[in-house]
Design a protein around this motif. Structure first.
Motif, PDB file in Angstrom:
ATOM      1  N   TYR A 167       0.813  -1.220   0.000  1.00 11.28           N
ATOM      2  CA  TYR A 167       0.000   0.000   0.000  1.00 11.28           C
ATOM      3  C   TYR A 167       0.848   1.273   0.000  1.00 11.28           C
ATOM      4  N   ALA A 168       2.108   1.151  -0.370  1.00  8.39           N
ATOM      5  CA  ALA A 168       2.979   2.330  -0.427  1.00  8.39           C
ATOM      6  C   ALA A 168       2.558   3.248  -1.571  1.00  8.39           C
ATOM      7  N   ASN A 169       2.876   4.517  -1.427  1.00  9.80           N
ATOM      8  CA  ASN A 169       2.560   5.490  -2.476  1.00  9.80           C
ATOM      9  C   ASN A 169       3.357   5.198  -3.743  1.00  9.80           C
ATOM     10  N   LYS A 170       2.739   5.455  -4.879  1.00  7.58           N
ATOM     11  CA  LYS A 170       3.414   5.261  -6.157  1.00  7.58           C
ATOM     12  C   LYS A 170       4.300   6.448  -6.522  1.00  7.58           C
ATOM     13  N   PHE A 171       4.162   7.523  -5.764  1.00  9.34           N
ATOM     14  CA  PHE A 171       4.947   8.727  -6.031  1.00  9.34           C
ATOM     15  C   PHE A 171       5.764   9.077  -4.795  1.00  9.34           C
ATOM     16  N   ALA A 172       6.910   9.723  -5.022  1.00  8.42           N
ATOM     17  CA  ALA A 172       7.791  10.103  -3.918  1.00  8.42           C
ATOM     18  C   ALA A 172       7.204  11.301  -3.187  1.00  8.42           C
ATOM     19  N   LEU A 173       6.826  11.100  -1.915  1.00  8.62           N
ATOM     20  CA  LEU A 173       6.226  12.173  -1.123  1.00  8.62           C
ATOM     21  C   LEU A 173       7.136  12.650  -0.004  1.00  8.62           C
ATOM     22  N   GLN A 174       8.348  12.057   0.102  1.00  9.20           N
ATOM     23  CA  GLN A 174       9.239  12.432   1.182  1.00  9.20           C
ATOM     24  C   GLN A 174       9.723  13.881   1.018  1.00  9.20           C
ATOM     25  N   GLN A 175      10.018  14.492   2.160  1.00  5.42           N
ATOM     26  CA  GLN A 175      10.480  15.877   2.159  1.00  5.42           C
ATOM     27  C   GLN A 175      11.943  15.947   1.730  1.00  5.42           C
ATOM     28  N   ASP A 176      12.344  17.123   1.217  1.00  7.15           N
ATOM     29  CA  ASP A 176      13.763  17.342   0.938  1.00  7.15           C
ATOM     30  C   ASP A 176      14.524  17.320   2.259  1.00  7.15           C
ATOM     31  N   THR A 177      15.660  16.648   2.265  1.00  5.51           N
ATOM     32  CA  THR A 177      16.445  16.582   3.504  1.00  5.51           C
ATOM     33  C   THR A 177      17.403  17.762   3.626  1.00  5.51           C
ATOM     34  N   ILE A 178      18.034  18.164   2.525  1.00  5.96           N
ATOM     35  CA  ILE A 178      18.929  19.319   2.523  1.00  5.96           C
ATOM     36  C   ILE A 178      18.710  20.114   1.232  1.00  5.96           C
ATOM     37  N   ASP A 179      19.260  21.317   1.194  1.00 11.57           N
ATOM     38  CA  ASP A 179      19.198  22.137  -0.017  1.00 11.57           C
ATOM     39  C   ASP A 179      20.369  21.752  -0.914  1.00 11.57           C
ATOM     40  N   VAL A 180      20.136  20.752  -1.779  1.00  7.81           N
ATOM     41  CA  VAL A 180      21.204  20.235  -2.631  1.00  7.81           C
ATOM     42  C   VAL A 180      21.712  21.297  -3.599  1.00  7.81           C
ATOM     43  N   SER A 181      20.815  22.099  -4.127  1.00  9.04           N
ATOM     44  CA  SER A 181      21.195  23.094  -5.130  1.00  9.04           C
ATOM     45  C   SER A 181      22.228  24.083  -4.606  1.00  9.04           C
ATOM     46  N   ALA A 182      22.259  24.308  -3.306  1.00 16.35           N
ATOM     47  CA  ALA A 182      23.205  25.276  -2.737  1.00 16.35           C
ATOM     48  C   ALA A 182      24.644  24.772  -2.773  1.00 16.35           C
ATOM     49  N   ILE A 183      24.850  23.456  -2.979  1.00 18.27           N
ATOM     50  CA  ILE A 183      26.206  22.893  -2.964  1.00 18.27           C
ATOM     51  C   ILE A 183      26.985  23.327  -4.196  1.00 18.27           C
TER      52      ILE A 183
END
Length: 704
Positions: A167-183
């Protein structure tokens, strides 16, 4: 089998990921290779509560998506490559509840790839004993994904995990963990635009790993390289920045969800046990004692099941001869296939017992301690502790052990480990050793508790380890390299073995032994029976004519005459003539032409020796008096001396030859596959064959 859902298991080493895999799939699993590489691929099938079937893929354990070995590089390739045949619909990340801080690093990386994810929080039964309390609901809320408490060793939470997968979601609903773009904002934007990638972390991973990713074309990899130079991208600095940011996120998560109430009792207990088991003196004595116990058990515990299998094959061979019409096909079936298979199948109990002990040592955490103890010794011979894993694994099979050398970064250490691993006594040698030891070593106790046959078998295993270390020491002066290796290893806490896992390992290994060895032995037995049952020209007709004369028919008993005719036909058969060709070269070792035939056939696989001897002596023997291979070899006589063919000197000389000779086509193939050059397996085959001949020669000359 119709598959409705593809699920990948991802996790750090020692998180119980394989236990979760076994609990989900049971016996419904198979092992292959990942496409394009020689890394083991373990897949299985799981029936879900909603009626669908999920294919479960057990990806190699890794601490991070930044790979340090070929095994670890597979994880990102499977997760990121949309065209990969194993690209999962869902990722189950297995976390160790007693070590969340380290485990969550990998979770944050996978989550940021924006693949549907759920968490299996394993070892929840161990957390209270470690003084750890986890608010599972709060953790799930913070991460934004389903978190399922599991104790896979006890089978707890597995049904809930199956429901979670269903019954897991078919789409990724997890939150961003860090601001990757800033790296590396400009580089990530450029790669995203050129490669049509909308996930910033995916773009950053392409920047880090583009040189090793097989799904990128050379042009795409080259373009990413140009973009890195344009934006002055430094991979190591970016990784460090990312890791610090991730651990800041992890610390915030743990602060709100995990409390520690008392000292970690299990870890303390493990440390107390380690003071004894890894002691610089007593540790090695205990390890030697454990090995001695294992090999004593292999002989004593397998006695009755081996006797039952032996009797069953004798009955089957007799049944085929007596119930089916006489003819070449019946002789082929009884004296070729059945006799050949009986020589190997009888050793299934010993193989099962050996792998049961190996599984127990691995499951309890003791095998990791053996690796740790051997590190200092390995360094003295020019290797490092990582070489111990393949060497110890060589007790089971050299093929996966040689493949496991990919974790050794140092080229010199890796090559030496590959070159010496086949010297370690593998399970294929076990049938040869136990047969020859049972022939010439008395089955009696020494000092009341030690079985003499078990002591000799232990000595053969110790000899193999010592010889591997000595050869490695010599090779460190032959191979030249300036780079230095290092050894970092996590020691798991001691745990009780999972008995269902031990039984599963016994079953899987015995099945693999039967299927792999059985295929080779049936093929070899058929060819060998034909070669031993027919000869060139009219040689057999001449033998029949010779013994039809009155001086033989009137003076020799019919049974004896039948045996004499069979022996002379075997000697003049194609196989007999081949054996006589090589006999002058092996006679100094104490071997006759019959043993010579077995040496040739067993270059495909060592265990074929037993099947070959069973087939040869079945062709040579009396169909009315069917015996086990041990009885046949025990009653065999040397045609020149009239003495037993297998004396103490001959048997030990033969064991020494098998201890050192490279008699395994699969090992030759895997060495070539790992080194990408025929020079290495050729050199390995040459030095091991010369070493086997010299040691066997010395042994026979001293003992005869």
């Amino acid at each position: 089998m119709k598959v409705d859902l593809s699920v990948a298991l991802v996790g750090n080493p020692n998180t119980g990921k394989s236990t979760v895999f076994n609990a989900l799939t049971g016996l419904n699993q198979k092992i292959g290779n990942f496409p394009g590489v020689t890394v083991d691929k373990k897949t299985g099938f799981c029936a879900l509560p909603d009626g669908r079937t999920a294919e479960i893929i057990d990806l190699p354990g890794t601490y991070s998506l930044y790979p340090k070995s070929q095994d670890e590089s597979i994880v990102f390739s499977v997760l990121a490559d949309k065209s990969h045949t194993l690209q999962p619909d869902l990722v189950v990340i297995v976390l160790d509840a007693t070590n969340l801080k380290r485990n969550l690093l990998l979770y944050t990386q996978v989550a940021d790839l924006k693949i549907p994810v759920i968490v299996a929080l394993n070892m929840m039964d161990m957390a209270p004993a470690s003084g750890i309390q986890i608010d599972v609901d709060a953790l799930a809320a913070k991460l934004g994904v389903m978190v399922i408490p599991v104790a896979a060793r006890k089978g707890e939470g597995i049904d809930d995990l199956k429901k979670g997968i269903a019954y897991a979601n078919k789409f990724a609903l997890q939150q961003d963990t860090i601001d990757v773009s800033a790296i590396a904002p400009q580089l990530i934007a450029s790669i995203g635009e050129e490669m049509q990638v909308d996930n910033p972390y995916y773009a950053l991973q392409l920047a880090h790993q583009h040189e090793t990713l097989q799904f990128l074309s050379p042009q795409e990899s080259g373009r990413i390289e140009q973009l890195e130079e344009e934006h002055q991208f430094h991979s190591q600095k970016a990784q460090a920045t990312e890791t610090i940011a991730r651990y800041n996120f992890i610390n915030d998560i743990l602060y709100d969800t995990v409390t520690k109430t008392e000292a970690a009792q299990d870890e303390t207990l493990s440390n107390k046990i380690d003071r004894v088991l890894t002691h610089r003196i007593f540790g090695f004595i205990i390890f030697a004692g454990i090995l001695l116990f294992i090999f004593q058990a292999i002989f004593s515990w397998s006695k009755y099941p081996m006797s039952l299998i032996e009797s069953a094959f004798i009955w089957l061979q007799s049944f085929v001869h007596n119930q089916l019409p006489t003819g070449p096909l019946v002789d082929l079936l009884a004296d070729g296939i059945v006799a050949g298979l009986s020589g190997v199948m009888v050793f299934i109990p010993q193989i099962a017992i050996l792998f049961a002990f190996i599984s127990i040592l691995e499951d309890t955490g003791y095998m990791a301690r053996v690796t740790f103890m051997m590190d200092k010794l390995m360094r003295k011979v020019g290797l490092n502790g990582k070489s111990v894993v393949p060497l110890i694994g060589g007790f089971a099979c050299a093929v996966p052990s040689i493949m496991s050398t990919r974790t050794i970064e140092n080229w010199k250490d890796r090559m030496i480990t590959i070159m010496v691993t086949p010297l370690v006594t593998c399970s294929a040698r076990l049938p040869v050793y136990t047969l020859l030891i049972a022939l010439v070593v008395p089955n009696r106790n020494v000092w009341w508790i030690f079985n003499l046959q078990g002591l000799v078998l232990t000595a053969m295993y110790v000899l193999s380890l010592v010889s591997a270390i000595v050869v490695a020491y010599v090779m460190k002066f032959i191979l030249k390299a300036k780079e230095r290796g290092y050894f970092i290893m996590e020691l798991p806490v001691y745990r009780m073995p999972r008995w269902n896992n031990v039984l599963l390992t016994m079953y899987e290994r015995a099945k693999t032994f039967v299927l792999q060895a059985g295929k080779v032995i049936i093929a070899v037995s058929i060819v060998l029976w034909v070669l031993a049952s027919y000869g060139p020209g009219n040689s057999f007709a001449q033998i029949d004519h010779k013994y039809s004369q009155p001086q033989y028919t009137h003076t020799v008993k019919p049974a004896d005459l039948k045996h004499i005719i069979a022996s002379e036909k075997l000697e003049n058969s194609y196989a007999g003539r081949l054996g006589h060709v090589i006999e002058p070269a092996i006679r100094p070792l104490g071997f006759d032409w019959k043993i010579g035939i077995a040496l040739i056939t067993s270059f495909a696989a060592r265990e074929v020796f037993v099947g070959t001897m069973a087939t040869i002596y079945s062709v040579d023997g009396d169909a009315d008096q069917i015996q086990s291979v041990q009885q046949k070899m025990g009653s065999a006589r040397n045609a020149n001396t009239g003495k037993p063919a297998f004396t103490l000197a001959v048997a030990f000389s033969l064991m020494m030859f098998y201890a050192f000779a490279m008699q395994c086509a699969s090992t030759v193939a895997v060495v070539y596959r790992e080194t990408k050059n025929w020079r290495w397996p050729a050199a390995q085959f040459a030095y091991m064959t010369v070493l086997a001949y010299v040691v066997s020669l010395i042994t026979y000359q001293l003992l005869k």
